[in-house]
Write a protein that holds these residues in place. Structure first.
Motif, PDB file in Angstrom:
ATOM      1  N   VAL A   1       7.892 -15.781   3.295  1.00 43.29           N
ATOM      2  CA  VAL A   1       8.086 -14.717   2.307  1.00 43.29           C
ATOM      3  C   VAL A   1       9.547 -14.297   2.330  1.00 43.29           C
ATOM      4  N   GLU A   2      10.094 -14.012   1.152  1.00 42.08           N
ATOM      5  CA  GLU A   2      11.481 -13.557   1.049  1.00 42.08           C
ATOM      6  C   GLU A   2      11.633 -12.709  -0.206  1.00 42.08           C
ATOM      7  N   ILE A   3      12.353 -11.572  -0.068  1.00 42.19           N
ATOM      8  CA  ILE A   3      12.645 -10.761  -1.252  1.00 42.19           C
ATOM      9  C   ILE A   3      13.706 -11.486  -2.069  1.00 42.19           C
ATOM     10  N   GLU A   4      13.352 -11.812  -3.299  1.00 44.89           N
ATOM     11  CA  GLU A   4      14.266 -12.571  -4.154  1.00 44.89           C
ATOM     12  C   GLU A   4      15.086 -11.659  -5.056  1.00 44.89           C
ATOM     13  N   ASP A   5      14.468 -10.620  -5.562  1.00 47.93           N
ATOM     14  CA  ASP A   5      15.172  -9.666  -6.422  1.00 47.93           C
ATOM     15  C   ASP A   5      14.772  -8.264  -5.964  1.00 47.93           C
ATOM     16  N   ALA A   6      15.730  -7.555  -5.323  1.00 44.12           N
ATOM     17  CA  ALA A   6      15.425  -6.237  -4.765  1.00 44.12           C
ATOM     18  C   ALA A   6      15.636  -5.113  -5.760  1.00 44.12           C
ATOM     19  N   GLY A   7      16.001  -5.428  -6.998  1.00 46.97           N
ATOM     20  CA  GLY A   7      16.222  -4.371  -7.978  1.00 46.97           C
ATOM     21  C   GLY A   7      17.408  -3.506  -7.574  1.00 46.97           C
ATOM     22  N   PRO A   8      17.256  -2.164  -7.586  1.00 43.92           N
ATOM     23  CA  PRO A   8      18.380  -1.288  -7.202  1.00 43.92           C
ATOM     24  C   PRO A   8      18.564  -1.185  -5.688  1.00 43.92           C
ATOM     25  N   PHE A   9      17.683  -1.846  -4.957  1.00 40.27           N
ATOM     26  CA  PHE A   9      17.749  -1.778  -3.501  1.00 40.27           C
ATOM     27  C   PHE A   9      18.502  -2.989  -2.956  1.00 40.27           C
TER      28      PHE A   9
ATOM     29  N   THR B   1       5.623  -2.980  -6.837  1.00 40.66           N
ATOM     30  CA  THR B   1       6.275  -1.785  -7.371  1.00 40.66           C
ATOM     31  C   THR B   1       6.650  -0.850  -6.229  1.00 40.66           C
ATOM     32  N   VAL B   2       7.921  -0.446  -6.206  1.00 42.16           N
ATOM     33  CA  VAL B   2       8.434   0.484  -5.205  1.00 42.16           C
ATOM     34  C   VAL B   2       8.777   1.789  -5.913  1.00 42.16           C
ATOM     35  N   VAL B   3       8.357   2.911  -5.321  1.00 40.87           N
ATOM     36  CA  VAL B   3       8.498   4.218  -5.958  1.00 40.87           C
ATOM     37  C   VAL B   3       9.495   5.072  -5.184  1.00 40.87           C
ATOM     38  N   VAL B   4      10.462   5.625  -5.909  1.00 41.22           N
ATOM     39  CA  VAL B   4      11.340   6.663  -5.362  1.00 41.22           C
ATOM     40  C   VAL B   4      10.805   7.989  -5.896  1.00 41.22           C
ATOM     41  N   PRO B   5      10.154   8.794  -5.051  1.00 36.58           N
ATOM     42  CA  PRO B   5       9.464   9.988  -5.556  1.00 36.58           C
ATOM     43  C   PRO B   5      10.438  11.083  -5.980  1.00 36.58           C
ATOM     44  N   ASP B   6       9.974  11.902  -6.880  1.00 34.07           N
ATOM     45  CA  ASP B   6      10.736  13.052  -7.354  1.00 34.07           C
ATOM     46  C   ASP B   6      10.388  14.234  -6.457  1.00 34.07           C
ATOM     47  N   GLU B   7      11.136  14.392  -5.326  1.00 30.19           N
ATOM     48  CA  GLU B   7      10.821  15.404  -4.323  1.00 30.19           C
ATOM     49  C   GLU B   7      12.106  15.844  -3.629  1.00 30.19           C
ATOM     50  N   PRO B   8      12.049  16.927  -2.868  1.00 31.07           N
ATOM     51  CA  PRO B   8      13.242  17.336  -2.119  1.00 31.07           C
ATOM     52  C   PRO B   8      13.643  16.262  -1.107  1.00 31.07           C
TER      53      PRO B   8
ATOM     54  N   GLU C   1       0.826  -1.206   0.000  1.00 28.82           N
ATOM     55  CA  GLU C   1       0.000   0.000   0.000  1.00 28.82           C
ATOM     56  C   GLU C   1       0.864   1.261   0.000  1.00 28.82           C
ATOM     57  N   ASP C   2       1.841   1.349   0.920  1.00 28.23           N
ATOM     58  CA  ASP C   2       2.738   2.509   0.984  1.00 28.23           C
ATOM     59  C   ASP C   2       3.995   2.152   0.206  1.00 28.23           C
ATOM     60  N   ASP C   3       4.043   2.593  -1.054  1.00 27.63           N
ATOM     61  CA  ASP C   3       5.100   2.125  -1.950  1.00 27.63           C
ATOM     62  C   ASP C   3       6.251   3.117  -2.113  1.00 27.63           C
ATOM     63  N   GLU C   4       6.248   4.265  -1.415  1.00 29.98           N
ATOM     64  CA  GLU C   4       7.305   5.254  -1.577  1.00 29.98           C
ATOM     65  C   GLU C   4       8.418   5.037  -0.549  1.00 29.98           C
ATOM     66  N   VAL C   5       9.653   5.202  -1.025  1.00 32.76           N
ATOM     67  CA  VAL C   5      10.822   5.082  -0.154  1.00 32.76           C
ATOM     68  C   VAL C   5      11.731   6.286  -0.379  1.00 32.76           C
TER      69      VAL C   5
ATOM     70  N   PRO D   1      14.987   8.980  -8.977  1.00 34.34           N
ATOM     71  CA  PRO D   1      13.527   8.898  -8.826  1.00 34.34           C
ATOM     72  C   PRO D   1      12.915   8.030  -9.921  1.00 34.34           C
ATOM     73  N   GLY D   2      11.889   7.269  -9.573  1.00 37.32           N
ATOM     74  CA  GLY D   2      11.227   6.399 -10.542  1.00 37.32           C
ATOM     75  C   GLY D   2      10.547   5.238  -9.854  1.00 37.32           C
ATOM     76  N   GLU D   3      10.005   4.306 -10.702  1.00 33.18           N
ATOM     77  CA  GLU D   3       9.326   3.119 -10.204  1.00 33.18           C
ATOM     78  C   GLU D   3      10.202   1.896 -10.464  1.00 33.18           C
ATOM     79  N   TYR D   4      10.271   1.006  -9.467  1.00 32.34           N
ATOM     80  CA  TYR D   4      11.134  -0.173  -9.561  1.00 32.34           C
ATOM     81  C   TYR D   4      10.363  -1.392  -9.062  1.00 32.34           C
ATOM     82  N   ASP D   5      10.543  -2.520  -9.796  1.00 34.53           N
ATOM     83  CA  ASP D   5       9.911  -3.782  -9.401  1.00 34.53           C
ATOM     84  C   ASP D   5      10.798  -4.518  -8.407  1.00 34.53           C
ATOM     85  N   VAL D   6      10.148  -5.027  -7.372  1.00 31.05           N
ATOM     86  CA  VAL D   6      10.815  -5.866  -6.381  1.00 31.05           C
ATOM     87  C   VAL D   6      10.102  -7.213  -6.384  1.00 31.05           C
ATOM     88  N   SER D   7      10.862  -8.287  -6.618  1.00 26.41           N
ATOM     89  CA  SER D   7      10.284  -9.631  -6.694  1.00 26.41           C
ATOM     90  C   SER D   7      10.322 -10.299  -5.334  1.00 26.41           C
TER      91      SER D   7
END
Length: 541
Positions: free
Chosen positions: A91-99, A167-174, A53-57, A131-137
Motif C-alpha cells: 500500500v502507498e499513498i499516491e495522491d495526498a491532496g493538500p496533505f 476521504t479525510v476530514v479537517v473538522p470545523d472546530e477550535p 474509520e477515524d477520518d478526522e485530522v 476545514p473540509g473533506e479531502y480525497d486521498v488516493s
C-alpha cells in the motif's frame, strides 16, 4: 469333471477381462474430466478495498491514517482458495491532496478472502488547510494465481494495481497552539512555568480546559502522565491568546535542555457536550545555572592575618539576586571567621568581587592550600540550590615582618639631644591604618619624644618617623640599640601590635669629650714648650 473345470476357468478369465476394461474406462473418464474439476476449484480473483474509520485530522500536526485493507474475493466457479488469495500486497499513498505523505510503500504480505489487514500511513497536515473533506488516493498492488486458460490445469501469477480513494476530514472546530513556555526552574527545584496558549481555529472555544503532563523527571501540578491535572482557561475566541501558570518540579538528575510537555485541550460544543480538541507537544527548557571563580589572590603568611580575594561570575542564563558565596578551607591551619559572603544581583555574565579575611596559624608551614567555594541560590520560588564545590588554590608565604625600618637622618652626639628620622615601610600586602610607633631606649640613651604616628600605609608605602634621642655625656662613641613596636589597625578593623624591632643608633663624640681635651692639652703643651724655648733663647741672648 474335466469339462466342468474348463468351463469354470473360462468364466474366471472373462471376469478378469471385464474388470480390466472397467478400470481402464474409469481411468480414461478421470483423465477426461480432470481439467473441468481444476477449473471448478481454481476460478476466481481477490477483490481489495480500503477503509478509513477515524477520518478526522488536525492541522499543524503529523497524523496517522489507520487504513484497513479488506479482501472480498470474487469466486466464479467452485469454492477453492488459491485464486482468491491476494499475495504480496503493498500500500502507498499516491495522491495526498493538500496533505503531505510521510510513509513510503508499505508491504502487507498476503490477505485471505474475507480478511482485513491494518495499513497505517503517516501524513503531515499543514496549518493552512481549511476545514473540509479531502480525497486521498491510495495505490494497492498485489498478485494472485489463476488458470492459464479455460479448462487448463496450468496456472500463472497475475499482478494487479488498484487506485482506491479514502476521504479525510479537517473538522470545523477550535484548534490550539502553545506559543511559549517560560520558567526559571532548573533541575533539583520547583516553581512556576507560564504557558502562552492561542486558539488558532476558525470557531470559538467554550469552557476551554487543558491537561498538561510531563515525564522523564518533570512533574506538572503534582499530576502524572496517566492522570494529569486539569486547568480551566474559559472561553477563547478565534486568534485569542491567554496565559496559564502551572507548578513544575524538575528532578535533580534531569540534565539541562528541552524536556517534552504534552498539552491536551478540551472544550464544549454548541450542545454543551465536552469534546477533545487537538493535543500539542511542546517543551520545557530546563536551564544550566553555573558560576565560576576567577582572579583568586591572597595575602596569607605564616602566623599573620591575611585576605583572600577574587571574583565570582554568573555563567548561567538567568539573573541571580539572592546568592551567597561560601568558602571552606581544606586545611586546619587556615581560619575564616565569616565563611558566607552575600553577593549582589548578578545578571548573566556579570561578576562580583569577594573578600575573605583569613588567619594563618603560627604553626603552619608555608606552601599551597586548597579552598572550596560553593554558591547557594534560589532555583525557583522555594528551593535553594548549590553550584559547587569549586576547588581553588592559594599560597601561604613564609613568616615575615610587617615593617622594614631604615635610618633616614640621625646625628646623635654625646651629651646632646638630637632628632632622629627613621623611614618605615609596610612590607605586608594589605593597608595598615592608625599606626602608632613607640621608641624604647636604655642607658646611656633616652627618648624625650618616643612617639610617632602615621595615618595610613599601603603595601610597600613608606613614611618618616621623627623621634628625639638624648645621649649621655659619657656615652660610648659606638652603635647603641633602640627598640620600636607598632600598634596598627588591619583592613578588617582589628587592632594588632607588631613584634619588637631593634634598630642601631650611632652615637658620635660630643664637643667636650676626651678627644677635645687631649687636643687642648696638646696645644697647651706645645705652647708651653714653645714659651720655654723662647724664654731660654731670650735668656741666652
Amino acid at each position: 469333471m474335466n469339462q466342468n473345470q474348463n468351463q469354470n476357468q473360462d468364466r474366471t478369465r472373462n471376469r478378469t477381462r471385464l474388470l480390466a476394461l472397467v478400470v481402464l474406462s474409469l481411468a480414461l473418464v478421470g483423465a477426461a474430466t480432470a481439467p473441468a474439476l481444476v477449473s471448478a476449484v481454481e476460478r476466481g480473483s481477490p477483490n481489495l478495498d480500503v477503509y478509513l474509520e477515524d477520518d478526522e485530522v488536525e492541522t499543524g500536526t503529523e497524523e496517522t491514517l489507520e487504513l484497513q485493507i479488506q479482501n472480498d474475493a470474487e469466486v466464479v466457479v467452485g469454492a477453492g482458495e488459491r485464486s482468491t488469495i491476494a499475495r504480496g500486497v503493498s500500500v502507498e499513498i499516491e495522491d495526498a491532496g493538500p496533505f503531505e505523505a510521510k510513509s513510503g510503500e508499505t508491504a502487507l504480505g498476503q490477505i485471505q478472502d474475507g480478511q482485513v489487514v491494518d495499513a497505517p500511513q503517516r501524513i503531515a497536515v499543514p496549518d493552512s488547510v481549511e476545514p473540509g473533506e479531502y480525497d486521498v488516493s491510495v495505490r494497492v498492488r498485489y498478485a494472485y494465481i489463476s488458470p492459464i486458460f479455460e479448462g487448463s490445469s496450468s496456472t500463472e501469477r497475475q499482478t494487479m494495481s488498484d487506485r482506491l480513494d479514502v476521504t479525510v476530514v479537517v473538522p470545523d472546530e477550535p484548534r490550539f497552539d502553545v506559543t511559549d513556555v517560560s520558567t526559571a526552574v532548573e533541575p533539583g527545584a520547583s516553581g512556576e512555568a507560564v504557558l502562552e496558549i492561542e486558539n488558532t481555529g476558525p470557531v470559538p472555544s467554550n469552557y476551554t480546559k487543558t491537561a498538561v503532563s510531563g515525564g522523564n523527571g518533570i512533574t506538572v501540578d503534582g499530576g502524572t502522565p496517566d492522570a494529569p491535572t486539569e486547568e480551566v482557561l474559559g472561553d477563547l475566541e478565534p486568534n485569542e491568546s491567554t496565559t496559564m501558570t502551572v507548578d513544575v518540579g524538575i528532578d535533580d538528575g534531569v540534565s539541562a535542555g528541552d524536556r517534552p510537555l504534552e498539552v491536551d485541550f478540551f472544550y464544549h460544543d454548541d450542545d454543551g457536550i465536552e469534546r477533545q480538541a487537538n493535543s500539542v507537544a511542546t517543551s520545557l527548557a530546563t536551564i544550566d545555572q553555573s558560576f565560576s571563580i576567577d582572579g583568586l589572590e591572597s595575602t596569607l603568611a605564616v602566623g599573620y592575618d591575611g585576605v583572600v580575594t577574587g571574583a565570582v561570575t554568573n555563567d548561567g542564563p538567568r539573573t541571580i539576586d539572592d546568592a551567597v558565596l561560601t568558602v571552606a578551607p581544606q586545611s586546619d591551619s587556615l581560619f575564616v571567621e565569616d565563611t558566607r559572603y552575600a553577593l549582589p544581583e548578578l545578571k548573566s555574565g556579570e561578576s562580583a568581587e569577594f573578600r575573605y579575611p583569613t588567619d594563618v596559624s603560627g604553626q603552619a608551614d608555608a606552601g599551597p592550600r586548597q579552598l572550596q567555594f560553593t554558591v547557594e541560590y534560589s532555583g525557583g520560588d522555594r528551593t535553594t540550590l548549590e553550584d559547587g564545590p569549586m576547588s581553588e588554590r592559594v599560597v601561604v608565604d613564609d613568616d615575615h615582618e610587617e615593617f622594614a625600618i631604615e635610618t633616614g637622618e640621625a646625628d646623635v652626639r654625646q651629651g646632646e639631644t638630637s632628632e632622629v628620622v627613621l623611614e618605615v615601610t609596610n612590607d605586608r600586602p594589605e593597608t595598615f591604618s592608625n599606626i602608632d610607633a613607640k621608641l624604647y631606649t636604655d642607658s646611656p640613651l633616652e627618648a624625650p619624644n618616643s612617639d610617632a604616628f602615621v595615618s595610613e600605609l599601603g603595601p610597600n608605602e613608606s613614611a618618616e618617623l621623627r623621634f628625639e634621642i638624648t645621649a649621655a655625656p659619657d656615652a660610648a662613641v659606638e652603635v647603641h640599640p633602640v627598640e620600636l613596636d607598632f600598634e596598627y589597625d588591619t583592613e578588617r578593623g582589628e587592632t594588632a601590635v607588631s613584634d619588637v624591632y631593634q634598630h642601631p643608633i650611632d652615637v658620635g663624640a660630643g664637643e667636650d669629650d676626651d678627644s677635645n681635651v687631649g687636643s687642648i692639652v696638646t696645644v697647651m703643651a706645645f705652647l708651653t714648650v714653645a714659651g720655654l724655648g723662647a724664654g731660654l733663647w731670650w735668656r741666652r741672648a
